[in-house]
Design an enzyme around this catalytic site. Structure first.
Site, mmCIF file in Angstrom:
data_model
loop_
_atom_site.group_PDB
_atom_site.id
_atom_site.type_symbol
_atom_site.label_atom_id
_atom_site.label_comp_id
_atom_site.label_asym_id
_atom_site.label_seq_id
_atom_site.Cartn_x
_atom_site.Cartn_y
_atom_site.Cartn_z
ATOM 1 N N ASP A 216 14.501 -15.676 62.310
ATOM 2 C CA ASP A 216 13.123 -15.976 62.677
ATOM 3 C C ASP A 216 12.485 -16.769 61.530
ATOM 4 O O ASP A 216 13.016 -16.823 60.422
ATOM 5 C CB ASP A 216 12.314 -14.689 62.881
ATOM 6 N N ASP A 255 15.734 -18.411 66.565
ATOM 7 C CA ASP A 255 15.356 -17.146 67.191
ATOM 8 C C ASP A 255 13.828 -17.121 67.299
ATOM 9 O O ASP A 255 13.230 -18.078 67.769
ATOM 10 C CB ASP A 255 15.924 -15.978 66.398
ATOM 11 N N ASP A 259 8.540 -12.309 64.768
ATOM 12 C CA ASP A 259 9.045 -11.126 65.466
ATOM 13 C C ASP A 259 8.677 -9.866 64.698
ATOM 14 O O ASP A 259 8.788 -9.814 63.456
ATOM 15 C CB ASP A 259 10.564 -11.198 65.641
ATOM 16 N N ARG A 311 8.010 -15.007 75.610
ATOM 17 C CA ARG A 311 7.680 -14.043 74.551
ATOM 18 C C ARG A 311 6.380 -14.415 73.851
ATOM 19 O O ARG A 311 6.346 -14.698 72.663
ATOM 20 C CB ARG A 311 8.814 -13.927 73.534
#
Length: 438
Positions: A216, A255, A259, A311
């Site tokens: 990330d 990714d 997160d 997301r």
């Protein structure tokens, strides 16, 4: 089974189902603006305003604001950043200019790995689709990935503020890992292209298999009291949309952008800009309640999600307050969904502005990943030039079985004043992102 319904019918349903008035929800008296500390204020000493989301819970979030003069660093290189992060705390770290690793993907390769050999070894026509890759090329890929990880994954300890100087601070190709830490502030930085040189093929992931990447831009794991504010997240000149297909699936080198997983708690993400990316913000990474149940309390407010595909965020277990965000979805973007309603999730979404291209169906704004409920109120939808109220749950339920319950079972109390949704597009598009702190 519910019938498919047209976009026109959905818009009509949205207008009928939504609350008739879009007045600001009651809340604390603090203004719903970026913290106003005055022109030229020292961002390194600023702390999260009282009541500004879940990160204000309990002790609040002050980062490294109490750092003595000897614990204040200005960094211009990857090695300088790593050294500052390893120094005594509390610490303030100012990022000046662009920070990036001085190695390339070729420098990390070991064990005889090559993409061409990897593709040949694990082509489904040769390897099949029932087992994950193993053997020499997978071992070489993993060893090469470990060398990259050692170089680009930098741990952020407790009592730290990392802030960009001016409007052009960039961290490129680096994963900031806030792991088992408390009291961290990250502000005013553009995070760019944390690309995995060695994605892993998993033929068992989904019906068609998937390429999975490791890094990330910012990973928050097992941490508490974290404030990410006025950052910009982008893949730069290496967007997800530009990646090739291998084995019929996108070669995914990125990714998440931000997160929040592994039992993290009390996080506020405010006034950030997320752009041109696929998997953007994951809150909770597994369906196992042992680690995450009762945690993952996150506030997501005044962020700009532009041409991001999914997301936004996807949530498991957490009580997540999503308010006053601006979602901008072009019609040809490959958009999948905005809010992912995962197992045990309790999303409270209010006064968000969704601007959709004509080809994007409002039904797709929610996706059920095993959740049962979501509270939504005061959101608005713009398609073409028309702005109308939208009840996200009613629109979703009109097209899907089983229905989502419209009560997530809690009401947020920690938040800034909540702006009317109609004002969000202008304020967020003008003020979210790095270089725009007031």
């Amino acid at each position: 089974m519910k019938r498919a319904i047209t976009l026109t019918a959905l818009l009509a349903l949205a207008a009928l189902a939504a609350p008739p008035a879009l007045a600001a929800a009651p809340g604390p008296a603090a203004p719903a603006t970026a913290p106003g500390h005055g022109h030229g204020a020292d961002l390194g000493r600023q702390t999260l305003p009282e009541g500004d989301g879940w990160a204000a819970e309990g002790t609040g979030t002050t980062g490294g604001a109490a750092a003595p003069a000897g614990n204040v660093h200005t960094v211009t290189t990857r090695d300088g950043l790593a050294a500052a992060l390893a120094s005594p705390g509390p610490r303030i770290i100012y990022v000046s200019g662009t920070i990036e690793p001085d190695r390339t993907c070729a420098d990390y390769v070991t064990g005889g790995y090559s993409l061409e050999a990897y593709l040949a070894a694990y082509d489904p026509a040769v390897w099949g689709r029932d087992t994950e890759p193993s053997g020499p090329q997978e071992e070489a890929r993993a060893a090469s990935a470990a060398r990259q990880t050692a170089d680009i994954k930098l741990k952020v300890p407790s009592d730290t503020t990392i802030v960009g100087l001016g409007g052009n601070a960039v961290i490129r190709g680096v994963n900031l890992h806030v792991d088992k830490a408390d009291n961290v502030i990250i502000r005013n930085i553009t995070f760019e292209d944390t690309a995995d040189c060695f994605p892993q093929w998993d033929p068992t992931d989904g019906d068609e298999g998937n390429w999975n990447s490791l890094y990330d831009n910012i990973s928050v794991t097992g941490s508490t009291h974290v404030w990410a504010d006025h950052n910009t997240f982008t893949d730069g000149d290496n967007p997800d949309s530009g990646q090739p297909l291998y084995f019929g699936r996108p070669y995914q080198v990125h990714d998440g952008q931000l997160d929040i997983t592994s039992g993290s708690n009390y996080v506020t993400a405010s006034w950030n800009r997320f752009t041109d990316h696929d998997k953007t913000m994951l809150i909770g990474s597994t369906n196992n309640p042992a680690t995450d149940s009762g945690r993952l309390k996150v506030t997501v407010h005044h962020n700009h999600f532009r041409n991001t595909l999914q997301r936004l965020p996807r949530v498991r277990f957490g009580q997540v307050h999503v308010y006053n965000n601006y979602y901008e979805v072009p019609g040809d973007s490959g958009f999948e969904y905005a809010l992912g309603v995962g197992v045990g999730s309790q999303i409270f979404a209010e006064n968000n502005f969704f601007r959709l291209g004509r080809a994007v169906n409002p039904v797709s704004l929610l996706h059920d990943w095993g959740g049962t409920a979501l509270t939504a109120r005061g959101d608005v939808l713009r398609v073409g030039g028309k702005v109308s109220p939208i009840d996200l749950v009613a629109v979703y339920n009109a097209a899907h079985d089983p229905d989502l319950d419209s009560d997530a079972g809690w009401s947020p109390t920690l938040h800034t004043g909540i702006d009317p949704a109609e004002s969000v597009r202008l304020s967020v598009s003008q003020r979210a992102g790095a270089g725009r702190v007031r």
